[in-house]
Design a protein around this motif. Structure first.
Motif, PDB file in Angstrom:
ATOM      1  N   LEU B 536       6.237  11.266   1.040  1.00  0.00           N
ATOM      2  CA  LEU B 536       6.687  12.479   0.357  1.00  0.00           C
ATOM      3  C   LEU B 536       7.957  13.029   1.002  1.00  0.00           C
ATOM      4  CD1 LEU B 536       3.272  14.303  -0.207  1.00  0.00           C
ATOM      5  CD2 LEU B 536       4.852  13.603  -2.008  1.00  0.00           C
ATOM      6  N   LYS B 537       7.948  13.024   2.325  1.00  0.00           N
ATOM      7  CA  LYS B 537       9.071  13.623   3.050  1.00  0.00           C
ATOM      8  C   LYS B 537      10.367  12.827   2.914  1.00  0.00           C
ATOM      9  CE  LYS B 537       7.437  14.440   7.194  1.00  0.00           C
ATOM     10  NZ  LYS B 537       6.929  14.976   8.445  1.00  0.00           N
ATOM     11  N   GLU B 598       4.286  12.106  -8.148  1.00  0.00           N
ATOM     12  CA  GLU B 598       3.807  11.002  -8.987  1.00  0.00           C
ATOM     13  C   GLU B 598       4.428   9.675  -8.575  1.00  0.00           C
ATOM     14  OE1 GLU B 598       4.381  12.699 -12.872  1.00  0.00           O
ATOM     15  OE2 GLU B 598       2.527  13.863 -12.690  1.00  0.00           O
ATOM     16  N   GLU B 599       5.696   9.709  -8.161  1.00  0.00           N
ATOM     17  CA  GLU B 599       6.338   8.483  -7.673  1.00  0.00           C
ATOM     18  C   GLU B 599       5.621   7.957  -6.435  1.00  0.00           C
ATOM     19  OE1 GLU B 599      10.707   7.885  -7.022  1.00  0.00           O
ATOM     20  OE2 GLU B 599      10.814   9.540  -8.454  1.00  0.00           O
ATOM     21  N   VAL B 600       5.293   8.903  -5.529  1.00  0.00           N
ATOM     22  CA  VAL B 600       4.587   8.503  -4.313  1.00  0.00           C
ATOM     23  C   VAL B 600       3.228   7.918  -4.666  1.00  0.00           C
ATOM     24  CG1 VAL B 600       3.457   9.396  -2.234  1.00  0.00           C
ATOM     25  CG2 VAL B 600       5.780  10.099  -2.783  1.00  0.00           C
ATOM     26  N   ASN B 601       2.534   8.557  -5.615  1.00  0.00           N
ATOM     27  CA  ASN B 601       1.234   8.044  -6.022  1.00  0.00           C
ATOM     28  C   ASN B 601       1.345   6.601  -6.504  1.00  0.00           C
ATOM     29  OD1 ASN B 601      -0.133  10.333  -5.362  1.00  0.00           O
ATOM     30  ND2 ASN B 601      -0.173  11.170  -7.436  1.00  0.00           N
ATOM     31  N   ALA B 602       2.394   6.333  -7.281  1.00  0.00           N
ATOM     32  CA  ALA B 602       2.573   4.975  -7.787  1.00  0.00           C
ATOM     33  C   ALA B 602       2.742   3.994  -6.640  1.00  0.00           C
ATOM     34  CB  ALA B 602       3.787   4.933  -8.718  1.00  0.00           C
ATOM     35  N   SER B 603       3.517   4.422  -5.621  1.00  0.00           N
ATOM     36  CA  SER B 603       3.778   3.497  -4.516  1.00  0.00           C
ATOM     37  C   SER B 603       2.536   3.344  -3.634  1.00  0.00           C
ATOM     38  CB  SER B 603       5.006   3.965  -3.739  1.00  0.00           C
ATOM     39  OG  SER B 603       4.694   4.192  -2.410  1.00  0.00           O
ATOM     40  N   VAL B 604       1.775   4.431  -3.470  1.00  0.00           N
ATOM     41  CA  VAL B 604       0.557   4.360  -2.662  1.00  0.00           C
ATOM     42  C   VAL B 604      -0.474   3.469  -3.359  1.00  0.00           C
ATOM     43  CG1 VAL B 604      -1.412   5.694  -1.775  1.00  0.00           C
ATOM     44  CG2 VAL B 604       0.897   6.582  -1.526  1.00  0.00           C
ATOM     45  N   ALA B 605      -0.511   3.540  -4.691  1.00  0.00           N
ATOM     46  CA  ALA B 605      -1.503   2.774  -5.448  1.00  0.00           C
ATOM     47  C   ALA B 605      -1.309   1.273  -5.270  1.00  0.00           C
ATOM     48  CB  ALA B 605      -1.425   3.154  -6.919  1.00  0.00           C
ATOM     49  N   GLN B 614      -3.956   8.820  -3.006  1.00  0.00           N
ATOM     50  CA  GLN B 614      -3.049   9.426  -3.990  1.00  0.00           C
ATOM     51  C   GLN B 614      -3.327  10.924  -4.106  1.00  0.00           C
ATOM     52  OE1 GLN B 614      -2.398   7.188  -7.665  1.00  0.00           O
ATOM     53  NE2 GLN B 614      -3.802   5.679  -6.839  1.00  0.00           N
ATOM     54  N   VAL B 615      -2.246  11.681  -4.279  1.00  0.00           N
ATOM     55  CA  VAL B 615      -2.378  13.134  -4.325  1.00  0.00           C
ATOM     56  C   VAL B 615      -2.731  13.574  -5.744  1.00  0.00           C
ATOM     57  CG1 VAL B 615      -1.153  15.306  -4.019  1.00  0.00           C
ATOM     58  CG2 VAL B 615      -0.761  13.429  -2.423  1.00  0.00           C
ATOM     59  N   GLY B 687      -0.135  13.203 -11.913  1.00  0.00           N
ATOM     60  CA  GLY B 687      -0.667  11.965 -12.466  1.00  0.00           C
ATOM     61  C   GLY B 687      -0.976  10.971 -11.364  1.00  0.00           C
ATOM     62  N   THR B 688      -2.085  10.279 -11.466  1.00  0.00           N
ATOM     63  CA  THR B 688      -2.412   9.272 -10.451  1.00  0.00           C
ATOM     64  C   THR B 688      -2.582   7.925 -11.134  1.00  0.00           C
ATOM     65  OG1 THR B 688      -4.703   9.970 -10.709  1.00  0.00           O
ATOM     66  CG2 THR B 688      -3.531  10.794  -8.803  1.00  0.00           C
ATOM     67  N   ASN B 689      -2.614   6.888 -10.303  1.00  0.00           N
ATOM     68  CA  ASN B 689      -2.726   5.550 -10.853  1.00  0.00           C
ATOM     69  C   ASN B 689      -4.039   4.928 -10.415  1.00  0.00           C
ATOM     70  OD1 ASN B 689       0.022   6.391  -9.959  1.00  0.00           O
ATOM     71  ND2 ASN B 689       0.547   4.758 -11.388  1.00  0.00           N
ATOM     72  N   ALA B 690      -4.650   4.183 -11.311  1.00  0.00           N
ATOM     73  CA  ALA B 690      -5.859   3.464 -10.927  1.00  0.00           C
ATOM     74  C   ALA B 690      -5.470   2.358  -9.961  1.00  0.00           C
ATOM     75  CB  ALA B 690      -6.522   2.872 -12.161  1.00  0.00           C
ATOM     76  N   MET B 691      -6.405   1.926  -9.167  1.00  0.00           N
ATOM     77  CA  MET B 691      -6.106   0.885  -8.201  1.00  0.00           C
ATOM     78  C   MET B 691      -5.725  -0.405  -8.936  1.00  0.00           C
ATOM     79  SD  MET B 691      -8.476  -0.370  -5.117  1.00  0.00           S
ATOM     80  CE  MET B 691      -9.566   1.008  -5.296  1.00  0.00           C
ATOM     81  N   ARG B 692      -4.806  -1.145  -8.356  1.00  0.00           N
ATOM     82  CA  ARG B 692      -4.345  -2.350  -9.021  1.00  0.00           C
ATOM     83  C   ARG B 692      -5.478  -3.325  -9.332  1.00  0.00           C
ATOM     84  NH1 ARG B 692       1.102  -4.921  -6.690  1.00  0.00           N
ATOM     85  NH2 ARG B 692       2.549  -3.681  -7.904  1.00  0.00           N
ATOM     86  N   ALA B 693      -6.323  -3.485  -8.333  1.00  0.00           N
ATOM     87  CA  ALA B 693      -7.416  -4.443  -8.477  1.00  0.00           C
ATOM     88  C   ALA B 693      -8.293  -4.078  -9.672  1.00  0.00           C
ATOM     89  CB  ALA B 693      -8.252  -4.462  -7.204  1.00  0.00           C
ATOM     90  N   GLN B 694      -8.554  -2.744  -9.789  1.00  0.00           N
ATOM     91  CA  GLN B 694      -9.386  -2.287 -10.889  1.00  0.00           C
ATOM     92  C   GLN B 694      -8.695  -2.549 -12.220  1.00  0.00           C
ATOM     93  OE1 GLN B 694     -10.209   1.800 -10.235  1.00  0.00           O
ATOM     94  NE2 GLN B 694     -11.855   1.399  -8.777  1.00  0.00           N
ATOM     95  N   MET B 695      -7.387  -2.218 -12.240  1.00  0.00           N
ATOM     96  CA  MET B 695      -6.645  -2.414 -13.484  1.00  0.00           C
ATOM     97  C   MET B 695      -6.701  -3.863 -13.929  1.00  0.00           C
ATOM     98  SD  MET B 695      -3.441   0.117 -13.616  1.00  0.00           S
ATOM     99  CE  MET B 695      -2.388  -0.881 -12.634  1.00  0.00           C
TER     100      MET B 695
END
Lengths: 273, 698
Positions: B536-537, B598-605, B614-615, B687-695
């Motif tokens: 984030l920072k 949301e960008e960070v969430n995508a990268s964390v996911a 994810q936040v 907005g958050t993203n589902a885990m890749r594996a789950q997707m």
């Protein structure tokens, strides 16, 4: 009342105040039919911080302008170092060791802080045009000496970081400080401050108060100031003159003035007869 | 009329000072400076540390004898750089040491030193060592109570301070300090009226020392000669994210061995120039400005005031430079802001060449093969963009640059490297005398902290915590055997408190988070707050972030906007605001921050292990987190426990689903007074993203 003798007095915080430097004797100042100052007398002693306070339109700035020699009173005399002071041009007053700052900042906006401060040394420069043109020798030495003094003041007021910044780019609080620097660099014996804290926030006011006290302490400069902020005045000054409608309604230590009924009335707005 | 001649200072240096528009006091003629130092590089490297060089005073004597005319210290004062040679520095230090003996300093006494980086205070440290006392540098911006704890804990009999501000603080807590006896101050301003029974001026102490030379020199020599490799060199208090600060005792062996091996690692010689601007109480400054400076014999430059640091940096043009990521971030933000206001031609040129530099710059720096045309274009860029930019930043001469303390944003890191600045990362702590790992030239990446420094062994425990063992490992925590035993085991292994792993193939260490902050979420997934906060920072608009979620089902965050970046954006878009609070709560600012989250969430996911972090919901705080309010440490690290307690109401609101929260917060002003600010904060759901594996599975 403080223990006042010819030789001065000791302040609450233990500083020794000397004899009378400047004395106002029955000053009356008129602008046409308007009487700005009516029969006021008070003195300023060596080494003290002397405040002039009062509500709006009380005649404080007019009083400061009388002290600085910008206005000449119709009646009364200004005594400086035991002699009546004749009518003078402002630059002659400056040569007597009196420097001032202004309520509405009067700096050269396009010039750097350093150059502005250097203008305060004008009275100490006596090199002729010819010497300045030749530069080497006397003029150069003089410039270096003046620059050295200017740098000491810049260091003292902690404005090193803006040394080369044009004044127009500075915020208000710093401009006030630069103006103080320009006044100080003339090494005045008596420093006049016209509302040094006007328009400042709490932190800037605290900084400015500290600088005023430090100037008084470090250089032994006598300071006369006008200020609106009562808190600041009461903390800073040794003695206070209170004016209202051009008249003096109180004179004494901050505590005495604070408890003076006439002063309280003036500030709280009791109807005048 | 007042146009001054621009006189260049006459330093006969290999690299002339950049744009020294300083003037010279003609009467106080420039001191004799070094002429030629060709052969001395060898000297610094062949000395073995033993055989008479077992202490900082011994190194001082060597430097004063072998290259006495080379500059040791410079400080800008009254607009010009004043300098002292090694021989002069030795005399000054000796005078002070004699003065201290004269005042009755005994061997083993603690002497606290408080103030900004000034040669006089560095001399105080060495003078204290000369008389067999232990110097304890303190953070100058610490509050009186914080100082009371440290001064009381070490039982300092003597305190050397810079100015009235520090004198006032010590006097305020004097009654709590039973061992305190005398205070020495540097700047007499404002102190004339003080009671001088316990107060002494630095220059007077030196003068008395010089006057009592015959009386005390024997005693001083005796004490100096008694110093060994195992004598305590310095005691530094760790800022402490939790609990009270601990006094880390470092011996001469720790300091000199570390200085020696790290200087060899980066080939530091006597011709380095450094700018000493980081707190003197911080171990890094001690190692750079005393350890390495005395070992190599290079010059330490002190800025005129904290505000002039950038100007002074440009004038000195350091060859060896250290800054925490924050400084690099601020500088980059400033460059970008200024480029926004630049003329279209300049801006296009900047964009064009920076794009090229990003592509090939790091490769050129690392010595990889780069196409000839690309090299040519880079050389042209150097001429018109990189060179002038580096000059403005004061980085023209930087040969070795380090950043550490926090993770640095990859974009920030790459920006500086692409300009051709050899910026590297290191990992260290007070207990290790700084160096644990560092990146060797040519192996620099933004996501690792490098390979073990010379002499350091690394071990990763089962829970992921990093342990190390080295000659730099501290002696003990002063008067705290329990903590010492907790941190350092019998075999000398020290727990860092950080979780990390060694990357296979390269051998580089990667740090994830503080080991104790790494937790588990309610469903058992890994919770690493710092990892997300750092991401984030990395956005210029976000100054600080605090992520919560330990033992919870989802993560939430506090965010502080960066007033410089966001304020500038507001100005350009004609958005009026009257306070930090108002700007922070502006709907458009909230939208921007939401997009960052949301960008960070995508990268964390993308990272399977950490996708739980994810936040989900966040709030933009109405005030900046501040060390004065206890929310950050003096080194600007987040104090989670305190924030959790103080803002419990907001955290609750983040989890109970409400869309706004009213709160009242206590703030401490610069002068120590307290006040309250109240605000109603909007809570946003990101907005958050589902885990890749789950997707993939669905």
């Amino acid at each position: 009342m403080l223990d006042q003798t010819e030789d001065g007095y000791i302040t609450v915080d233990g500083r020794k105040i000397g004899g009378v430097v400047m004395e106002m004797k029955n000053i009356t100042l008129r602008f046409g039919g308007v009487v700005a100052i009516k029969d006021i007398s008070f003195d300023i002693r060596e080494g003290e911080i002397r405040a002039i306070i009062g509500p709006n339109g009380a005649g404080k700035s007019s009083m400061l302008n009388v002290i600085s020699g910008f206005y000449n009173p119709q009646e009364g005399e200004v005594w400086y170092h035991g002699k009546p002071r004749p009518r003078m041009k402002p630059f002659q007053v400056a040569q007597q060791g009196i420097a001032r700052t202004f309520q509405n900042i009067a700096l050269f906006e396009g010039m750097s802080v350093l150059d502005n401060v250097m203008t305060g040394r004008l009275n100490k420069m006596d090199g002729s045009l010819w010497k300045q043109a030749i530069w080497k020798g006397a003029a150069e030495r003089e410039e270096v000496e003046n620059r050295e003094k200017a740098e000491q003041i810049i260091d003292f007021l902690e404005i090193q970081a803006i040394r080369k910044t044009p004044v127009s780019r500075l915020p208000y609080g710093l401009k006030k400080r630069v103006e103080l620097a320009r006044a100080l660099v003339a090494e005045p014996k008596l420093l006049l401050l016209d509302e040094p804290m006007a328009g400042m926030n709490v932190e800037e006011k605290e900084d400015m108060s500290r600088f005023i006290l430090d100037v008084n302490d470090e250089f032994g400069t006598t300071i006369a100031l006008i200020e609106h902020d009562m808190g600041v005045v009461m903390d800073l000054s040794d003695r206070v003159v209170v004016m209202d409608y051009g008249k003096k309604i109180g004179d004494g230590t901050p505590d005495e003035v604070r408890n003076n009924q006439e002063v309280i009335d003036a500030y709280l707005g009791v109807a005048h007869d | 009329m007042l146009d001054l001649r621009k006189v260049n200072e006459i330093f006969a240096r290999q690299v002339p000072l950049k744009s020294v528009n300083a003037w010279i006091r003609l009467r106080g003629a420039v001191r004799a400076e070094r002429t030629d130092e060709g052969g001395d590089t060898v000297l610094a490297q062949t000395q073995t540390g033993v055989g008479g060089l077992a202490s900082i005073p011994a190194l001082l004597h060597r430097n004063a004898t072998e290259f006495g005319n080379a500059p040791a210290y410079r400080e800008k004062e009254y607009g010009i750089w004043q300098s002292w040679t090694w021989a002069e520095a030795e005399k000054e230090i000796e005078a002070l040491a004699l003065g201290l003996v004269n005042m009755g300093v005994a061997e083993g006494d603690f002497i606290a030193i408080i103030g900004r980086n000034r040669p006089y205070l560095y001399w105080s440290i060495v003078a204290a060592q000369c008389v067999g006392a232990i110097p304890v540098p303190l953070y100058q911006d610490a509050s009186a109570e914080e100082m009371a704890y440290v001064l009381g804990h070490c039982g300092a009999r003597f305190v050397i301070v810079a100015d009235q501000e520090q004198v006032d603080k010590v006097i305020e807590v004097q009654d709590q300090l039973h061992q305190f006896e005398h205070m020495i101050y540097l700047d007499p301003r404002g102190l004339r009226k003080y009671d001088h029974t316990q107060l002494h001026q630095y220059s007077h102490v030196q003068a008395q020392g010089r006057a009592a030379y015959d009386e005390h020199i024997k005693e001083l020599t005796r004490r100096r000669e008694k110093l060994t490799y195992d004598t305590t060199c310095v005691m530094l208090y760790t800022s402490g994210t939790t609990g009270k600060p601990k006094g880390v005792v470092l011996s001469n062996r720790n300091v000199i061995e570390t200085a020696k091996s790290s200087a060899e690692f980066d080939k530091l010689g006597p011709n380095e120039e450094i700018l000493a601007y980081l707190p003197m109480a911080w171990v890094g400054d001690f190692i750079f400005s005393i350890g390495q400076a005395y070992w190599c014999g290079f010059c330490v430059n002190c800025p005129e005031s904290p505000d002039t640091m950038m100007t002074d940096l440009r004038e000195i043009g350091p060859t060896y430079y250290f800054a925490p990521p924050r400084v690099f971030e601020t500088q980059l933000t400033n460059i970008m802001i200024r480029m926004e206001d630049a003329s279209p031609f300049k801006k296009r040129m900047f964009d064009y060449f920076m794009a090229h530099a990003r592509r090939v710059g790091p490769d050129i720096l690392d010595g990889h093969s780069v196409d000839f045309m690309d090299r040519l274009k880079y050389a042209l860029g150097e001429l018109v963009t990189y060179g002038p930019l580096k000059n403005t930043l004061g980085f023209s001469n930087v040969r070795v640059g380090y950043t550490a303390g926090e993770a640095i944003g990859p974009e920030i890191f790459d920006f500086y490297r692409s300009l051709g600045i050899n910026l590297k990362q290191l990992y260290g702590q007070t207990e290790a005398t700084v160096f644990i790992t560092a990146q060797p030239d040519g192996e620099v990446r933004s996501d690792t902290v490098g390979v073990p420094s010379p002499g350091v062994e690394l071990r990763i425990a089962d829970n992921g915590e990093v342990f190390y063992r080295s000659p730099g490992v501290f002696v003990e925590y002063y008067k705290n055997a329990e903590s010492t035993a907790d941190t350092k085991d019998a075999e000398g292994w020290v727990a860092t408190g950080d979780a990390g792993f060694i990357e296979e193939g390269t051998g580089h260490l990667r740090i994830i988070d503080r080991a104790k902050d790494v937790g588990k979420m309610a469903d058992g997934r890994l919770f690493a707050p710092k990892y997300v906060e750092n991401k984030l920072k990395f956005f210029p608009n976000i100054l600080e972030a605090v992520v919560f979620g330990n033992a919870k089902t989802e993560c939430t965050a506090f965010i502080n906007i960066d007033l410089t970046a966001v304020g500038n954006w507001a100005e350009r878009n004609n958005i009026a605001y009257s306070s930090y609070q108002e700007l922070a709560g502006h709907p458009q600012v909230m939208d921007t921050i939401q997009s960052h989250v949301e960008e960070v969430n995508a990268s964390v996911a993308e990272d399977e292990m950490l996708s739980g972090c994810q936040v989900h919901r966040f709030v933009v705080l109405h005030k900046e987190l501040d060390a004065d309010d206890g929310e950050l440490t003096r080194t600007r690290k987040v104090r989670r426990r305190i924030i959790e307690e103080k803002y419990a109401d907001i955290i609750n609101a983040l989890y109970d689903g409400s869309d706004k929260v009213s709160t009242k917060t206590e703030v401490t002003y610069e002068d120590g007074r307290k006040g309250f600010i109240s605000a109603t904060l909007e809570i946003r759901t990101a907005g958050t993203n589902a885990m890749r594996a789950q997707m993939a599975a669905e």
